[in-house]
Scaffold this motif. Structure first.
Motif, PDB file in Angstrom:
ATOM      1  N   GLU A 133       0.837  -1.216   0.000  1.00  9.49           N
ATOM      2  CA  GLU A 133       0.000   0.000   0.000  1.00  9.49           C
ATOM      3  C   GLU A 133       0.865   1.257   0.000  1.00  9.49           C
ATOM      4  OE1 GLU A 133      -3.904  -1.593   2.437  1.00  9.49           O
ATOM      5  OE2 GLU A 133      -2.063  -1.183   3.540  1.00  9.49           O
ATOM      6  N   THR A 134       1.992   1.220   0.687  1.00  9.22           N
ATOM      7  CA  THR A 134       2.915   2.358   0.703  1.00  9.22           C
ATOM      8  C   THR A 134       3.464   2.609  -0.697  1.00  9.22           C
ATOM      9  OG1 THR A 134       3.484   1.946   3.015  1.00  9.22           O
ATOM     10  CG2 THR A 134       5.057   3.244   1.720  1.00  9.22           C
ATOM     11  N   LEU A 135       3.844   1.548  -1.390  1.00 10.79           N
ATOM     12  CA  LEU A 135       4.348   1.693  -2.764  1.00 10.79           C
ATOM     13  C   LEU A 135       3.241   2.171  -3.703  1.00 10.79           C
ATOM     14  CD1 LEU A 135       6.643  -1.475  -3.086  1.00 10.79           C
ATOM     15  CD2 LEU A 135       7.302   0.881  -2.532  1.00 10.79           C
ATOM     16  N   GLU A 136       2.023   1.680  -3.487  1.00 10.64           N
ATOM     17  CA  GLU A 136       0.889   2.111  -4.320  1.00 10.64           C
ATOM     18  C   GLU A 136       0.638   3.607  -4.176  1.00 10.64           C
ATOM     19  OE1 GLU A 136      -1.867  -1.943  -4.466  1.00 10.64           O
ATOM     20  OE2 GLU A 136      -2.178  -0.518  -2.831  1.00 10.64           O
ATOM     21  N   ASP A 137       0.830   4.130  -2.966  1.00 13.76           N
ATOM     22  CA  ASP A 137       0.579   5.555  -2.705  1.00 13.76           C
ATOM     23  C   ASP A 137       1.724   6.463  -3.129  1.00 13.76           C
ATOM     24  OD1 ASP A 137      -1.869   4.886  -1.728  1.00 13.76           O
ATOM     25  OD2 ASP A 137      -1.391   5.249   0.384  1.00 13.76           O
ATOM     26  N   SER A 138       2.866   5.886  -3.409  1.00  8.47           N
ATOM     27  CA  SER A 138       4.035   6.685  -3.780  1.00  8.47           C
ATOM     28  C   SER A 138       3.940   7.118  -5.244  1.00  8.47           C
ATOM     29  CB  SER A 138       5.310   5.870  -3.594  1.00  8.47           C
ATOM     30  OG  SER A 138       6.389   6.538  -4.194  1.00  8.47           O
ATOM     31  N   LEU A 157       7.707   5.313  -6.969  1.00 13.14           N
ATOM     32  CA  LEU A 157       8.164   3.941  -6.744  1.00 13.14           C
ATOM     33  C   LEU A 157       7.314   2.904  -7.482  1.00 13.14           C
ATOM     34  CD1 LEU A 157       8.839   4.291  -2.898  1.00 13.14           C
ATOM     35  CD2 LEU A 157      10.478   4.573  -4.765  1.00 13.14           C
ATOM     36  N   GLY A 158       6.554   3.332  -8.475  1.00 20.97           N
ATOM     37  CA  GLY A 158       5.619   2.456  -9.176  1.00 20.97           C
ATOM     38  C   GLY A 158       6.260   1.356 -10.001  1.00 20.97           C
ATOM     39  N   PHE A 198       9.659  -6.861   7.007  1.00 18.73           N
ATOM     40  CA  PHE A 198      10.689  -6.800   5.981  1.00 18.73           C
ATOM     41  C   PHE A 198      11.276  -5.394   5.929  1.00 18.73           C
ATOM     42  CE2 PHE A 198       7.560  -9.871   4.272  1.00 18.73           C
ATOM     43  CZ  PHE A 198       8.373 -10.991   4.140  1.00 18.73           C
ATOM     44  N   THR A 199      12.539  -5.319   5.550  1.00 18.90           N
ATOM     45  CA  THR A 199      13.157  -4.058   5.181  1.00 18.90           C
ATOM     46  C   THR A 199      13.329  -4.135   3.671  1.00 18.90           C
ATOM     47  OG1 THR A 199      14.318  -3.867   7.292  1.00 18.90           O
ATOM     48  CG2 THR A 199      15.186  -2.578   5.440  1.00 18.90           C
ATOM     49  N   VAL A 200      12.773  -3.160   2.945  1.00 21.36           N
ATOM     50  CA  VAL A 200      12.818  -3.199   1.483  1.00 21.36           C
ATOM     51  C   VAL A 200      13.583  -1.984   0.970  1.00 21.36           C
ATOM     52  CG1 VAL A 200      11.458  -3.392  -0.638  1.00 21.36           C
ATOM     53  CG2 VAL A 200      10.565  -4.354   1.494  1.00 21.36           C
ATOM     54  N   PHE A 201      14.582  -2.263   0.141  1.00 25.64           N
ATOM     55  CA  PHE A 201      15.327  -1.202  -0.541  1.00 25.64           C
ATOM     56  C   PHE A 201      14.696  -1.045  -1.922  1.00 25.64           C
ATOM     57  CE2 PHE A 201      18.263  -3.059   2.559  1.00 25.64           C
ATOM     58  CZ  PHE A 201      18.569  -1.917   3.284  1.00 25.64           C
ATOM     59  N   VAL A 202      14.002   0.072  -2.138  1.00 26.89           N
ATOM     60  CA  VAL A 202      13.165   0.261  -3.324  1.00 26.89           C
ATOM     61  C   VAL A 202      13.818   1.230  -4.301  1.00 26.89           C
ATOM     62  CG1 VAL A 202      10.870   0.907  -4.139  1.00 26.89           C
ATOM     63  CG2 VAL A 202      11.139  -0.031  -1.833  1.00 26.89           C
ATOM     64  N   PRO A 203      14.242   0.737  -5.478  1.00 29.44           N
ATOM     65  CA  PRO A 203      14.776   1.660  -6.488  1.00 29.44           C
ATOM     66  C   PRO A 203      13.672   2.617  -6.948  1.00 29.44           C
ATOM     67  CG  PRO A 203      15.297  -0.624  -7.021  1.00 29.44           C
ATOM     68  CD  PRO A 203      14.303  -0.655  -5.905  1.00 29.44           C
ATOM     69  N   THR A 204      14.034   3.876  -7.130  1.00 28.66           N
ATOM     70  CA  THR A 204      13.062   4.870  -7.588  1.00 28.66           C
ATOM     71  C   THR A 204      12.733   4.664  -9.070  1.00 28.66           C
ATOM     72  OG1 THR A 204      14.789   6.421  -8.225  1.00 28.66           O
ATOM     73  CG2 THR A 204      13.959   6.585  -5.955  1.00 28.66           C
ATOM     74  N   ASP A 205      11.622   5.252  -9.490  1.00 26.45           N
ATOM     75  CA  ASP A 205      11.283   5.213 -10.918  1.00 26.45           C
ATOM     76  C   ASP A 205      12.390   5.849 -11.743  1.00 26.45           C
ATOM     77  OD1 ASP A 205       8.911   3.974 -10.251  1.00 26.45           O
ATOM     78  OD2 ASP A 205       7.675   5.765 -10.515  1.00 26.45           O
TER      79      ASP A 205
END
Length: 142
Positions: free
Chosen positions: A6-11, A14-15, A36-43
């Motif tokens: 949900e956090t990624l959906e709202d960003s 980060l899609g 979990f700890t997630v390292f999320v590459p930006t768009d």
């Protein structure tokens, strides 16, 4: 507070990684389980990858699962403060990510964290400046 998904959906930035999570079949895990700890590459990070290479990755679910798994650390919610005192963490892929901290910030495998500590109900997300490449994956330049 929202789940990692949900956090990624709202960003708004980060899609692409969210799409890759879904293609890899990891959405249920990152929506319901944790922490979990997630390292999320930006768009923006993904925008630097050639389109034909991204298309190739999207069409190979096994390779995609390796890539996405390499960005996820199970068993904890590691804040930026926690990361400052850690030398390495083990990803769900089973391989280590090297953490370095300096007065300029925190890096994961030499990739800077550009936005830290997005707290979620089942973990935490940190946005990073480029995708992490698993050591088990050969990247062939075009």
């Amino acid at each position: 507070m929202k789940s990692i998904i949900e956090t990624l959906e709202d960003s708004e930035s980060l899609g692409t990684f969210l799409d890759l999570i879904r293609i890899a079949g990891m959405e249920p895990m990152l929506r319901e389980r944790g922490p979990f700890t997630v390292f999320v590459p930006t768009d923006e990070a993904f925008s630097r990858v050639p389109k034909d290479r991204m298309d190739e990755i999207r069409q190979d679910a096994d390779k995609l699962l390796l890539i996405v798994s390499y960005h996820v650390v199970p068993g904890g919610q590691l804040t930026s403060e926690d990361l400052r005192s850690i030398a390495a963490v083990r990803s769900t892929l089973g391989t280590d990510l090297v953490i370095r901290s300096s007065d300029r910030g925190i890096t994961v495998n030499s990739v800077p964290i550009v936005e830290a500590d997005a707290f979620c109900t089942n973990g935490i997300c940190h946005a990073i400046a480029s995708a992490l490449v698993p050591p088990t994956l050969e990247i062939v330049a075009p």
